[in-house]
Design a protein around this motif. Structure first.
Motif, PDB file in Angstrom:
ATOM      1  N   UNK A  23     105.188  39.522  31.399  1.00  0.00           N
ATOM      2  CA  UNK A  23     104.819  39.144  32.643  1.00  0.00           C
ATOM      3  C   UNK A  23     105.386  39.627  33.993  1.00  0.00           C
ATOM      4  N   UNK A  24     106.719  39.959  33.607  1.00  0.00           N
ATOM      5  CA  UNK A  24     107.478  40.400  34.760  1.00  0.00           C
ATOM      6  C   UNK A  24     107.157  41.994  35.338  1.00  0.00           C
ATOM      7  N   UNK A  25     106.465  42.600  34.306  1.00  0.00           N
ATOM      8  CA  UNK A  25     106.102  44.213  34.626  1.00  0.00           C
ATOM      9  C   UNK A  25     104.840  44.115  35.504  1.00  0.00           C
ATOM     10  N   UNK A  26     104.458  45.027  36.158  1.00  0.00           N
ATOM     11  CA  UNK A  26     103.514  45.371  37.282  1.00  0.00           C
ATOM     12  C   UNK A  26     102.216  45.207  36.358  1.00  0.00           C
ATOM     13  N   UNK A  27     101.161  44.924  37.232  1.00  0.00           N
ATOM     14  CA  UNK A  27      99.879  44.733  36.490  1.00  0.00           C
ATOM     15  C   UNK A  27      99.131  46.124  35.797  1.00  0.00           C
ATOM     16  N   UNK A  28      99.885  47.220  36.403  1.00  0.00           N
ATOM     17  CA  UNK A  28      99.305  48.535  35.881  1.00  0.00           C
ATOM     18  C   UNK A  28      99.660  48.684  34.334  1.00  0.00           C
TER      19      UNK A  28
END
Length: 213
Positions: A9-14
């Motif tokens: 969840x901490x990663x960018x939505x890309x």
């Protein structure tokens, strides 16, 4: 410790945040390694406690307080370490001796009773004590022989004070009434052996060994 989903969840939505994706599997491997490191650090923290430490960790604690292990098992060595730490702070009076032995055996102060022999009406003796109450069950659990325990007691008292007697008595008592049934927690055990007094016996190994005290 964060879960794999929390880390994704901490990663960018890309990025594909599916745990089954290639990135998800990579993060999963990282999570396993971090969890293993966390468990190891928890073990290190727990093993700072003498009661939880084992093996060479106990040996290192012994090195710090100058208490070698000798041939002692981990259980007996813990008693040696605790008694050595307590003896280093001992004032050698009766109350302190009780505290040292209670700390070493992990028992209540009331489980240990000391009698100064100069008060003994039958055989008075200056600079001598009798240890007339000892938690024999704890000695059995640890696997310490009477000889080994006596060495700890003698090292705990002040120089020149003699330990004249160590009474390893149990809690079993006979009825106080000759011809009447008496119920007591100190009498014979019941059928399932959950109540009843204990006999004055101590585990004594076949091959006893001296402790480096």
């Amino acid at each position: 410790m964060f879960s794999v989903k929390d880390m994704l969840k901490r990663l960018p939505d890309t990025y594909n945040k599916d745990p089954n994706s290639d990135l998800g599997k990579l993060i999963g491997n990282l999570h396993e390694q971090l969890a293993a490191i966390g468990d190891a650090l928890e073990t290190v923290r727990d093993w700072r406690d003498i009661d939880a430490a084992k093996g060479t960790t106990l040996d290192r604690i012994g090195t710090n307080i100058v208490q070698p292990r000798g041939a002692a098992t981990d259980e007996v060595y813990r008693v040696l370490l605790k008694s050595k730490i307590a003896r280093n702070l001992s004032k050698t009076d009766v109350n302190t001796i009780i505290k040292v032995l209670a700390l070493a055996l992990d028992c209540d102060y009331s489980d240990i009773r000391i009698q100064e022999k100069f008060d003994d009406p039958e055989d008075p003796e200056p600079a001598a004590i009798n240890l007339i109450r000892v938690p024999t069950q704890r000695l059995n659990e640890v696997g310490m022989s009477p000889f080994q325990f006596a060495r700890i007691v003698q090292k705990t008292v002040a120089a020149g004070v003699r330990v004249a007697l160590i009474e390893l008595a149990g809690t079993f008592t006979l009825s106080s009434q000759y011809d009447a049934l008496e119920t007591s927690a100190l009498g014979l055990a019941d059928i399932d052996m959950t109540t009843g007094g204990t006999l004055g016996e101590v585990y004594l190994p076949g091959d006893d060994y001296p402790l480096p005290i």
